[in-house]
Scaffold this motif. Sequence first.
Motif, mmCIF file in Angstrom:
data_model
loop_
_atom_site.group_PDB
_atom_site.id
_atom_site.type_symbol
_atom_site.label_atom_id
_atom_site.label_comp_id
_atom_site.label_asym_id
_atom_site.label_seq_id
_atom_site.Cartn_x
_atom_site.Cartn_y
_atom_site.Cartn_z
ATOM 1 N N ARG A 89 1.045 -1.066 0.512
ATOM 2 C CA ARG A 89 0.259 0.107 -0.325
ATOM 3 C C ARG A 89 1.092 0.964 -0.043
ATOM 4 N NH1 ARG A 89 -3.012 3.964 3.213
ATOM 5 N NH2 ARG A 89 -1.498 3.470 5.388
ATOM 6 N N LEU A 90 2.090 1.543 0.676
ATOM 7 C CA LEU A 90 2.746 2.167 1.128
ATOM 8 C C LEU A 90 3.445 3.081 -0.468
ATOM 9 C CD1 LEU A 90 4.140 2.056 4.698
ATOM 10 C CD2 LEU A 90 1.920 3.552 3.683
ATOM 11 N N GLY A 91 3.598 1.739 -1.058
ATOM 12 C CA GLY A 91 4.868 1.564 -2.303
ATOM 13 C C GLY A 91 5.838 1.115 -2.515
ATOM 14 N N LEU A 92 6.180 1.003 -0.584
ATOM 15 C CA LEU A 92 7.851 0.425 -0.663
ATOM 16 C C LEU A 92 7.832 -0.513 -1.986
ATOM 17 C CD1 LEU A 92 7.585 0.140 3.117
ATOM 18 C CD2 LEU A 92 8.266 1.875 1.187
ATOM 19 N N PRO A 93 9.862 -0.868 -1.941
ATOM 20 C CA PRO A 93 10.238 -1.721 -3.081
ATOM 21 C C PRO A 93 9.896 -3.371 -2.731
ATOM 22 C CG PRO A 93 12.216 -0.307 -1.739
ATOM 23 C CD PRO A 93 10.348 -0.007 -1.118
ATOM 24 N N VAL A 94 9.773 -3.924 -3.801
ATOM 25 C CA VAL A 94 9.430 -5.125 -3.735
ATOM 26 C C VAL A 94 10.700 -6.107 -4.254
ATOM 27 C CG1 VAL A 94 6.866 -5.205 -3.492
ATOM 28 C CG2 VAL A 94 8.170 -5.410 -5.746
ATOM 29 N N MET A 95 11.336 -5.724 -5.494
ATOM 30 C CA MET A 95 12.238 -6.526 -6.008
ATOM 31 C C MET A 95 13.981 -5.845 -6.037
ATOM 32 S SD MET A 95 11.625 -9.478 -7.188
ATOM 33 C CE MET A 95 10.440 -10.883 -6.561
ATOM 34 N N ASP A 96 14.512 -6.543 -6.381
ATOM 35 C CA ASP A 96 16.047 -6.226 -6.726
ATOM 36 C C ASP A 96 16.272 -4.535 -5.665
ATOM 37 O OD1 ASP A 96 15.675 -8.199 -8.327
ATOM 38 O OD2 ASP A 96 15.272 -7.649 -9.543
ATOM 39 N N GLU A 97 15.697 -4.171 -4.922
ATOM 40 C CA GLU A 97 15.942 -2.840 -4.344
ATOM 41 C C GLU A 97 16.881 -3.409 -3.074
ATOM 42 O OE1 GLU A 97 13.901 0.678 -4.202
ATOM 43 O OE2 GLU A 97 12.860 -0.047 -6.312
ATOM 44 N N ARG A 98 18.009 -2.472 -2.935
ATOM 45 C CA ARG A 98 18.275 -2.363 -1.481
ATOM 46 C C ARG A 98 17.193 -1.820 -0.245
ATOM 47 N NH1 ARG A 98 22.112 -4.993 1.315
ATOM 48 N NH2 ARG A 98 23.074 -5.220 -0.520
ATOM 49 N N VAL A 99 16.791 -2.148 0.795
ATOM 50 C CA VAL A 99 16.487 -1.346 2.057
ATOM 51 C C VAL A 99 17.045 -0.916 3.110
ATOM 52 C CG1 VAL A 99 14.313 -1.671 3.138
ATOM 53 C CG2 VAL A 99 13.934 -1.844 1.134
ATOM 54 N N GLY A 119 8.578 -16.028 0.047
ATOM 55 C CA GLY A 119 8.880 -15.712 -1.959
ATOM 56 C C GLY A 119 7.947 -14.325 -2.280
ATOM 57 N N ARG A 120 8.306 -13.448 -1.027
ATOM 58 C CA ARG A 120 6.897 -12.886 -1.751
ATOM 59 C C ARG A 120 7.596 -11.526 -1.578
ATOM 60 N NH1 ARG A 120 1.169 -14.036 0.013
ATOM 61 N NH2 ARG A 120 1.553 -16.558 0.912
ATOM 62 N N LEU A 121 8.567 -10.620 -0.685
ATOM 63 C CA LEU A 121 9.153 -9.663 -1.530
ATOM 64 C C LEU A 121 11.293 -10.423 -1.867
ATOM 65 C CD1 LEU A 121 9.522 -7.261 2.220
ATOM 66 C CD2 LEU A 121 8.617 -7.024 -0.441
ATOM 67 N N GLY A 122 11.465 -9.476 -2.668
ATOM 68 C CA GLY A 122 13.023 -9.877 -3.142
ATOM 69 C C GLY A 122 14.009 -8.947 -2.644
ATOM 70 N N VAL A 123 13.765 -8.396 -2.065
ATOM 71 C CA VAL A 123 14.634 -7.091 -1.239
ATOM 72 C C VAL A 123 15.830 -7.627 -1.376
ATOM 73 C CG1 VAL A 123 13.004 -5.454 -1.832
ATOM 74 C CG2 VAL A 123 13.611 -6.412 -0.145
ATOM 75 N N GLU A 124 17.023 -6.593 -0.564
ATOM 76 C CA GLU A 124 18.286 -6.640 -0.572
ATOM 77 C C GLU A 124 17.840 -6.073 1.123
ATOM 78 O OE1 GLU A 124 21.213 -6.199 -2.883
ATOM 79 O OE2 GLU A 124 20.065 -7.083 -4.610
#
Lengths: 371, 371
Positions: free
Chosen positions: B40-50, B74-79
């Motif tokens: 909902r907040l539009g936070l990164p879900v893939m291939d980004e560093r958080v 497998g719901r998120l693929g962030v770093e």
Amino acid sequence: MSTIRKERIQSASQTRRGVGERARKRLSAFAGALLKEWKRLGLPVMDERVVVAVSGGADSVALVLALDELMKDGRLGVEVTVAHLDHGLRGEAGREDARWVEALADSLKFEVAVGHVDVKERAVRMGDNLEQAARRARYEFLAAAAGCGARVVVTGHTMDDQAETVLLRLLRGSGAEGLSGMEAVRVLDATSEILLARPLLGWARRAETEKYCRERDVEFRVDLMNEDESFARVRVRRQLLPLMETFNPRVVESLSRAAELLREDATVLKLAAVELLQRASEEEQAVRTEREASVAGSLSVDVLKGAPVAVRRRALRLWIAEGRGDLRRLELVHLVGVEKLLAGERGGRRAELPGGSFVELRRGRLLFYIK
Amino acid sequence: MSTIRKERIQSASQTRRGVGERARKRLSAFAGALLKEWKRLGLPVMDERVVVAVSGGADSVALVLALDELMKDGRLGVEVTVAHLDHGLRGEAGREDARWVEALADSLKFEVAVGHVDVKERAVRMGDNLEQAARRARYEFLAAAAGCGARVVVTGHTMDDQAETVLLRLLRGSGAEGLSGMEAVRVLDATSEILLARPLLGWARRAETEKYCRERDVEFRVDLMNEDESFARVRVRRQLLPLMETFNPRVVESLSRAAELLREDATVLKLAAVELLQRASEEEQAVRTEREASVAGSLSVDVLKGAPVAVRRRALRLWIAEGRGDLRRLELVHLVGVEKLLAGERGGRRAELPGGSFVELRRGRLLFYIK
């Protein structure tokens, strides 16, 4: 029904005797502050009748005593009716309070109107809770007391009452309108032109009203219901506010100030909502021909969608109030339901409202169906 | 200065071992709710560093554990970079917390950045109080931790933190902006493009974060400063909120809801203020030729006077912030002083501001003089 007895009419210019009578060199601080706020609120200063609601507690007694001081000092030339309603909830104690207020008004040579109602019976009859029934009875009584030509009814609500109101609303999760607390001046009820004014609300602390009564040698009445902690308001006064004062000794002033700021905000947002409603209704004439009798109004979805949520929600609230005649039992959840129609979310083109009316999405418009 | 050590970089797609490792049939309620809000907040879900700020307390630990669950599922693929700042206020206990967070990140195979600062020394050097110095140090550290390509920093603030913030602001007498509490997403600081996001703020209760940590068999750290009742926030948490819950068991949700409504209001009003400021500045070109170097701006009195007070006050606030570069030490009383110039009240054509700048009324315009 309430019964009203009018007693003793005497013009303000006549000499007075009785409670607090003595030649004053200068105005007391309390009466001076009241006069300043009285003028700021644009309340009548000459040749008009003003109804003062007096329970017998320190706040309303201080108010009526300060009006007496201002009139004796020549600062105000109004005619005062002291109005007291016995709610019938406290038996003999209630009747004693009524007699005490009558005697006070008598000693000040003010006209007095005393009413007696059975609030419990009214609550049952009208399907209200006790608090609603008491408020309704009070407003009816005050309107009747003002009926004889008074344009303004004043009450003794203080800044402490305001702080309690704000906290009670906060505990309930209100938005800006609720947290705005009480207004210093408003109409008594929607159908009336009589103003309800609270000239102590913006500045007077309860302790000051008690102090002023003591200065005037008047022993105000103590309502035991004000000590009954089964009432949320009493617990706010006796538990919550004292705890908050350990954080900030001036928290009552802070809450009152916050309420004022939020009230100013709410005024602007309401205006924006009214304008939005007008724009969203504009094409209504065009669709009116084809609309059924049960449709109370229609709004353009596109216009609504372009507006910020704070304005749109208020506009929808106003619209529903107009359509249904009131906002009874309308909760935020119903508004959110209508907003979901706008978002075009799955799961229906209809939002139900309490009492059987509903809003339907059709051909780019929201249609309001009354039951 | 803070020192940052980066350890162990491992892409999110690699296998993990350690804390909480076991095959899950379905997502926990906590991780499911986090995922919903995350999207909902539009936070990164893939291939980004958080960057995840982790103190070691239940809230931030639950956040990082839930991210671990979502990634394993497998719901998120962030770093993920776990970032922990030791403020240097608690000696060995602070260093222990830092080691504990490192070990946690290690077991989850997350990158970790640990910083050590001496907040007391910084407070003295910068002339800040301890709280300000700690906040500043934290933001600098998080910005540095994000420096390596992260667009978003997330923190574990919960709905309980929000309720505490709202009450602390209420105790101080804030208006809508203050009572709006924390935002779920904002920029980390005015000069940065890094976002600070609080994905637990809108829904998670502190008790839920503790429960989720226990479910994952992770014993979070307890910060003894969270028990020190000389801090107002701790007393709000341990005394005020529990008392308010005796009125309404869901008062935390109510406060959070009120904050959200007021934030929506504040958004609309700020926009109106910006528009008003533009209109009131419009003729400025004409007067610029004759104006001194020390005049930072000028506004039309007539345009300001035509605006509602809630919008005008915000516009003046923005204007003064622009002129001075910040709002330091600006109190409501200063704004009221400027408003009095507009009203043309007796007693001066100049309103002083803290720090030596002032606003002067001249030929139908307000002029802002910087020092």
